[in-house]
Design a protein around this motif. Structure first.
Motif, PDB file in Angstrom:
ATOM      1  N   ASP A 154       0.841  -1.206   0.000  1.00 43.14           N
ATOM      2  CA  ASP A 154       0.000   0.000   0.000  1.00 43.14           C
ATOM      3  C   ASP A 154       0.875   1.255   0.000  1.00 43.14           C
ATOM      4  OD1 ASP A 154      -2.228   1.563  -0.001  1.00 43.14           O
ATOM      5  OD2 ASP A 154      -2.947   0.979   1.981  1.00 43.14           O
ATOM      6  N   LEU A 155       1.883   1.278   0.849  1.00 46.73           N
ATOM      7  CA  LEU A 155       2.776   2.435   0.900  1.00 46.73           C
ATOM      8  C   LEU A 155       3.509   2.611  -0.428  1.00 46.73           C
ATOM      9  CD1 LEU A 155       4.085   4.702   2.540  1.00 46.73           C
ATOM     10  CD2 LEU A 155       5.746   3.029   3.384  1.00 46.73           C
ATOM     11  N   TRP A 156       3.955   1.527  -1.018  1.00 43.66           N
ATOM     12  CA  TRP A 156       4.660   1.611  -2.299  1.00 43.66           C
ATOM     13  C   TRP A 156       3.769   2.206  -3.387  1.00 43.66           C
ATOM     14  CZ3 TRP A 156       9.461   1.483  -3.965  1.00 43.66           C
ATOM     15  CH2 TRP A 156       9.697   1.314  -5.326  1.00 43.66           C
ATOM     16  N   ALA A 185      -6.790   1.093   2.868  1.00 43.60           N
ATOM     17  CA  ALA A 185      -6.484   0.913   1.446  1.00 43.60           C
ATOM     18  C   ALA A 185      -7.683   1.247   0.576  1.00 43.60           C
ATOM     19  CB  ALA A 185      -6.019  -0.519   1.195  1.00 43.60           C
ATOM     20  N   VAL A 186      -8.868   0.812   0.984  1.00 42.29           N
ATOM     21  CA  VAL A 186     -10.069   1.039   0.171  1.00 42.29           C
ATOM     22  C   VAL A 186     -10.503   2.489   0.234  1.00 42.29           C
ATOM     23  CG1 VAL A 186     -12.501   0.443  -0.103  1.00 42.29           C
ATOM     24  CG2 VAL A 186     -10.828  -1.353   0.392  1.00 42.29           C
ATOM     25  N   LEU A 187     -10.561   3.056   1.448  1.00 45.66           N
ATOM     26  CA  LEU A 187     -11.063   4.422   1.611  1.00 45.66           C
ATOM     27  C   LEU A 187     -10.207   5.432   0.863  1.00 45.66           C
ATOM     28  CD1 LEU A 187     -13.044   6.362   3.072  1.00 45.66           C
ATOM     29  CD2 LEU A 187     -11.351   6.493   4.918  1.00 45.66           C
ATOM     30  N   THR A 188      -8.902   5.333   0.997  1.00 46.42           N
ATOM     31  CA  THR A 188      -8.030   6.329   0.374  1.00 46.42           C
ATOM     32  C   THR A 188      -8.068   6.255  -1.149  1.00 46.42           C
ATOM     33  OG1 THR A 188      -6.172   4.797   0.659  1.00 46.42           O
ATOM     34  CG2 THR A 188      -6.473   6.513   2.331  1.00 46.42           C
ATOM     35  N   ARG A 189      -8.537   5.145  -1.677  1.00 51.30           N
ATOM     36  CA  ARG A 189      -8.665   5.039  -3.135  1.00 51.30           C
ATOM     37  C   ARG A 189     -10.045   5.431  -3.653  1.00 51.30           C
ATOM     38  NH1 ARG A 189      -4.633   2.162  -1.561  1.00 51.30           N
ATOM     39  NH2 ARG A 189      -2.871   1.768  -2.943  1.00 51.30           N
ATOM     40  N   LEU A 190     -11.028   5.428  -2.774  1.00 51.89           N
ATOM     41  CA  LEU A 190     -12.369   5.825  -3.183  1.00 51.89           C
ATOM     42  C   LEU A 190     -12.595   7.327  -3.061  1.00 51.89           C
ATOM     43  CD1 LEU A 190     -14.604   2.987  -1.704  1.00 51.89           C
ATOM     44  CD2 LEU A 190     -13.766   3.255  -4.049  1.00 51.89           C
ATOM     45  N   VAL A 191     -11.738   7.998  -2.304  1.00 51.07           N
ATOM     46  CA  VAL A 191     -11.850   9.450  -2.148  1.00 51.07           C
ATOM     47  C   VAL A 191     -10.627  10.087  -2.796  1.00 51.07           C
ATOM     48  CG1 VAL A 191     -12.019  11.339  -0.491  1.00 51.07           C
ATOM     49  CG2 VAL A 191     -13.108   9.148   0.020  1.00 51.07           C
ATOM     50  N   PRO A 192     -10.754  11.060  -3.685  1.00 49.17           N
ATOM     51  CA  PRO A 192     -11.995  11.745  -4.074  1.00 49.17           C
ATOM     52  C   PRO A 192     -12.958  10.844  -4.839  1.00 49.17           C
ATOM     53  CG  PRO A 192     -10.176  12.436  -5.473  1.00 49.17           C
ATOM     54  CD  PRO A 192      -9.577  11.596  -4.406  1.00 49.17           C
ATOM     55  N   LEU A 250      -2.690   8.075   7.688  1.00 50.25           N
ATOM     56  CA  LEU A 250      -3.448   6.828   7.809  1.00 50.25           C
ATOM     57  C   LEU A 250      -2.551   5.616   7.569  1.00 50.25           C
ATOM     58  CD1 LEU A 250      -6.729   7.898   5.981  1.00 50.25           C
ATOM     59  CD2 LEU A 250      -6.552   7.213   8.370  1.00 50.25           C
ATOM     60  N   LEU A 251      -1.677   5.723   6.575  1.00 53.41           N
ATOM     61  CA  LEU A 251      -0.737   4.627   6.321  1.00 53.41           C
ATOM     62  C   LEU A 251       0.219   4.449   7.504  1.00 53.41           C
ATOM     63  CD1 LEU A 251       0.139   5.374   2.582  1.00 53.41           C
ATOM     64  CD2 LEU A 251      -1.282   3.511   3.440  1.00 53.41           C
ATOM     65  N   ALA A 252       0.640   5.561   8.102  1.00 57.73           N
ATOM     66  CA  ALA A 252       1.557   5.476   9.242  1.00 57.73           C
ATOM     67  C   ALA A 252       0.902   4.763  10.417  1.00 57.73           C
ATOM     68  CB  ALA A 252       2.010   6.875   9.654  1.00 57.73           C
ATOM     69  N   LEU A 253      -0.399   5.003  10.625  1.00 54.26           N
ATOM     70  CA  LEU A 253      -1.091   4.314  11.720  1.00 54.26           C
ATOM     71  C   LEU A 253      -1.079   2.804  11.516  1.00 54.26           C
ATOM     72  CD1 LEU A 253      -4.162   6.672  12.288  1.00 54.26           C
ATOM     73  CD2 LEU A 253      -2.082   6.500  13.657  1.00 54.26           C
ATOM     74  N   VAL A 254      -1.313   2.361  10.286  1.00 49.55           N
ATOM     75  CA  VAL A 254      -1.265   0.922  10.013  1.00 49.55           C
ATOM     76  C   VAL A 254       0.172   0.415  10.169  1.00 49.55           C
ATOM     77  CG1 VAL A 254      -1.773  -0.897   8.346  1.00 49.55           C
ATOM     78  CG2 VAL A 254      -3.228   1.126   8.455  1.00 49.55           C
ATOM     79  N   ALA A 255       1.144   1.205   9.723  1.00 48.00           N
ATOM     80  CA  ALA A 255       2.543   0.786   9.842  1.00 48.00           C
ATOM     81  C   ALA A 255       2.948   0.632  11.306  1.00 48.00           C
ATOM     82  CB  ALA A 255       3.452   1.796   9.140  1.00 48.00           C
ATOM     83  N   ILE A 256       2.448   1.510  12.170  1.00 47.82           N
ATOM     84  CA  ILE A 256       2.746   1.386  13.601  1.00 47.82           C
ATOM     85  C   ILE A 256       2.183   0.081  14.144  1.00 47.82           C
ATOM     86  CG2 ILE A 256       2.249   2.354  15.874  1.00 47.82           C
ATOM     87  CD1 ILE A 256       2.358   5.137  14.550  1.00 47.82           C
TER      88      ILE A 256
END
Length: 844
Positions: free
Chosen positions: A759-761, A835-842, A782-788
């Motif tokens: 996802d980060l890549w 992963a889903v949310l950040t791709r659906l917005v905008p 948001l990605l950083a939270l998952v990475a933590i």
């Protein structure tokens, strides 16, 4: 007939009503629960010691913040005073507010819970005593370091609310703001640790028979208080993290020129900040309800209504955060909703006040020091509540906003709703911890000085506010008719200080800490904390049949002292306590309690070192402290998941209970679920920020990476959750240790790391960058939270592997694996949503 838990209540009848226990049992309990001596007190985990340290430290911060306020009042007594330069004054009022709200009010309420709740529930201790010790030492070390910044010119100077853009690097280029952001964020972690302890303690360690209907009103207040912390405090943790990221890496969360928005901070901060007033008030209300019944020598009127009022307050309070934002230009519909909610939240408070008045009316009150503080607090709190209804009305709020009227309202609510009840509690509960009682004569003098000083200080501020005096000014010009009122307020402040000083003198003269041989039930309360106790709490854990057992069960104290109930001895030879069902409080298993340990203390010291060194940009030393912090935590946890030789033991009268439970029945599982709720709230607040910035600045948003990336990301996350759950399932089917479950869990963690890595890549391959727009900043946050979460899961994988190598992951001794599987499953779910949310917005 057996209950739904399988426990037969008829077994209670086996307890003897007379006769003495075998000799030597009491001596064995005292040996097992004895406290360390000298420097060994740093390793103490017993609630008597930790709670006393906690209360003392919180009161110290109250005194320090009070001294700051006296200096500020001298500065404002007359126009154009030169006592404090402007910059120093800004640091003083910022530290005063921050210390009172973050280092005194909430920690003091948690400290009293740690001190009183185990005795009130007749538990041997709270379920995670080492967590309590860690929370205290982290708060103690971190809080003192935070306050010490004032002496080096590094104290925060932008107000306890830290509004951007004033706190951005453009306007606050030094490290003053960083001390607040990292220090307060770290201290809130300590508060959350305490809240987890309280929730599990209230729900799972009550005395047998203490159903929810028979639970003391204070326990109800602390339960709602802790749940509110779990829901509200993650918002300020996220807000401080985002602002620190903006300051350190130029990620524009709050910069409107690049798609951020300064009001996002206010939404996040006040989602925590306004409920915090009720987070402070509810435990104090529980204390008041307990003390009024004792002082009036009668049962509390409207017990059920007060419980419902607690629940209603907790619910409604999260709908009033924009009460502080009426002047920011919000839509009229939103303003109307928050105005109505702000007025509605006063209804549950009114129910409690009328209940207290009715209890005094039907009883025979004694007008001693605790009663005076209770009555003074009620009068003061009602005045603050009435002005609160005034500022809930939007037209009035537009006029009074950011004036001294708001300062007066806030102090009336907090001092009347928390400080006066706290001093009443000091006088009421000191005999539980001290060989000597506090002086009634000095207590009455202290009350009248504080009560009169309170009115003299803050009543004139209503007038100065309506006359136009703004908040947070370090001086003012003559000729505005503010001089006399400010001088009166300053005199009143010193009257309050004199009252507090009298109390401190009384405390020094008479408080003598004792775990046993205390002054006892001076005010004839009816709850269980007044049972004869030692460091092991009650000599035996009784069966409860009412809310006021000492009033309704004659001879209960003698029977408890004679060891005629649960755990009169130590069947495993270790520290033990009963874990009961959450609703009916039926015994379920025997918990083996951890004893004194240096590891929570060291973990807290290194945690504080990590954050404080990070603040001053000593990155190598900070990283070293972080590593040592993790090592100490893992070493501390290593001892806590263990099974004793006896699978089942007799806990009294032939009642047999297991000594080890896994799955949803274990108290550890409950703690992990509460922790995951905290993580979920941080994530939901981040999602709110993501959608909020898109709503206010959509012109800054660009196309995200394509949905095709999900074909690789989603299977990785699904594999992580599936492999982790499979490892737990395989262990449950095997009676002997195998390497397979641990290997499957490690593979699940590897899949989780792969999911966030892909996802980060995908985002690094796109045109979106975290320092370019609000979209990039929130996506990478948001990605950083998952990475933590993935990084924590990697640590868990190493921990599980090490325990498996030592033969400690075997059926049924598998709580470590249970909890780690739960964590990885949640982390995978959060990764999927991200992963889903950040791709659906905008949209589109």
């Amino acid at each position: 007939m057996k209950s739904e838990t399988g426990f037969d209540p008829a077994l209670y009848d086996r307890f003897p009503t007379e006769g003495e226990r075998p000799g030597g049992e009491l001596e064995e309990l005292e040996r097992i629960w004895r406290a360390p001596k000298g420097w060994g007190l740093l390793t103490a985990v017993n609630n008597n010691y930790v709670g006393t340290f906690y209360v003392g430290t919180a009161f110290l911060f109250f005194l320090l913040a009070g001294i700051l306020s006296l200096v500020m009042r001298v500065q404002l007594a007359l126009p154009l005073q030169g006592i404090l330069p402007q910059e120093t004054y800004n640091q003083f009022f910022t530290m005063h507010g921050s210390v009172m709200m973050f280092l005194f009010a909430v920690p003091m309420m948690e400290a009293l819970g740690v001190l009183i709740l185990p005795q009130m529930l007749a538990a041997r201790d709270l379920p995670f005593p080492r967590l309590s010790a860690y929370a205290f030492w982290a708060y103690f070390v971190g809080g003192l370091c935070f306050f010490a910044s004032l002496f080096f010119g590094y104290a925060p100077n932008s107000g306890w609310f830290m509004y951007p853009p004033l706190t951005s690097m453009a306007y606050s280029p030094g490290i003053n703001a960083d001390f607040w952001l990292l220090g307060i964020g770290f201290i809130e972690i300590s508060a959350i640790a305490g809240a987890i302890e309280i929730i599990v303690g209230v729900l799972r360690t009550r005395a047998p028979g203490m159903t929810l209907a028979k639970m003391p009103i204070y326990a109800w207040a602390m339960l709602v208080f802790a749940v509110m912390i779990i829901i509200g405090f993650p918002a300020v943790i996220l807000a401080t993290l985002l602002l620190e990221l903006e300051r350190a890496f130029n990620w524009p969360f709050f910069d409107p020129t690049r798609g951020g928005d300064a009001l996002l901070w206010q939404h996040l901060f006040w989602f925590f900040g306004h409920p915090e007033v009720y987070i402070i008030f509810l435990p104090a209300s529980g204390l008041v309800s307990m003390m009024i019944a004792a002082m009036a020598r009668t049962r509390l009127v409207g017990h059920e209504l007060i419980v419902l009022a607690f629940l209603a307050t907790g619910f409604i309070s999260f709908g009033v955060w924009s009460h502080h934002m009426f002047t920011t230009g919000m839509p009229a519909l939103s303003i109307g909703f928050f105005s109505a909610a702000s007025m509605a939240v006063s209804v549950p408070a009114g129910i409690q006040v009328f209940s207290w008045i009715a209890t005094f009316a039907v009883g025979k009150p004694r007008f001693n020091a605790p009663t005076l503080f209770l009555l003074g607090g009620m009068v003061t709190f009602v005045i603050g509540g009435l002005t609160g209804v005034m500022v809930a009305m939007v037209p009035f709020d537009w006029q009074a906003h950011d004036s001294y009227f708001i300062v007066a309202h806030l102090h009336y609510v907090l001092i009347g709703g928390m400080v006066f009840p706290l001093f009443a509690a000091f006088y009421y509960w000191t005999p539980m911890m001290s060989r000597r009682v506090l002086s009634e004569r000095i207590g009455k003098w202290a009350f009248w000085l504080m009560f009169v000083g309170m009115q003299v200080t803050f009543w004139p501020m209503h007038l100065t506010g309506l006359m136009g005096m703004p908040r947070r000014v370090y001086t003012y010009l003559p000729g505005r008719d503010w001089e006399v009122l400010n001088m009166i307020s300053t005199i009143g402040a010193f009257l309050i200080g004199a009252g507090v000083l009298l109390f401190v003198i009384d405390l020094a003269r008479n408080f003598r800490f004792a775990a046993e041989g205390t002054a006892g039930n001076v005010y004839e309360g009816g709850s269980l904390e007044w049972l004869p106790t030692g460091l092991y709490s009650a000599r035996s854990i009784p069966v409860i049949t009412s809310r006021e057992p000492l009033w309704d069960q004659p001879g209960l104290a003698d029977d408890v002292e004679a060891g005629r109930y649960f755990l009169p001895n130590a069947p495993t030879g270790m520290r033990e306590s009963l874990v009961t069902s959450p609703i009916r409080a039926e015994p379920q298993y025997l918990q083996i309690m951890p004893g004194p340990s240096v590891w929570p203390f060291l973990a807290a010291v290194f945690t504080a070192g990590f954050f404080m060194l990070l603040t001053v940009q000593a990155y190598i030393a900070s990283f070293a402290c972080g590593v040592l912090m993790v090592v100490c935590m893992l070493r501390w946890l290593w001892d806590t998941d263990r099974q004793v030789r006896e699978d089942k033991v007799d806990v009294g009268a032939g009642i047999i209970l297991p000594t080890y439970v896994t799955g949803p029945g274990s108290h550890g599982w409950w703690a992990m679920v509460v922790l995951l709720v905290v993580v979920l709230m941080i994530f939901l607040m981040a999602v709110f920020g993501f959608l909020y910035l898109y709503g206010v600045h959509p012109q800054f948003w660009t196309a995200p990476p394509g949905l095709a990336w999900l074909a690789a990301i989603l299977p990785a996350y699904a594999g992580a959750a599936g492999l982790a759950m499979l490892s737990r399932g395989m262990l449950a089917r095997k009676a002997t240790r195998l390497w397979t479950p641990a290997v499957l869990y490690v593979l699940g963690v590897a899949a989780l790391v792969a999911g966030i890595g892909i996802d980060l890549w995908s985002w690094l391959e796109s045109a979106v960058r975290p320092d370019m727009s609000g979209q990039g900043a929130t996506v990478f946050a948001l990605l950083a939270l998952v990475a933590i979460l993935a990084a924590v899961a990697v640590l868990m994988a190493g921990y599980v592997s090490a325990r498996n190598a030592r033969g400690l992951i075997v059926r049924p001794s598998n709580n470590s694996l249970d909890l780690c599987v739960l964590f990885v499953g949640y982390a995978a779910a959060q990764g999927v949503v991200t992963a889903v949310l950040t791709r659906l917005v905008p949209w589109g």
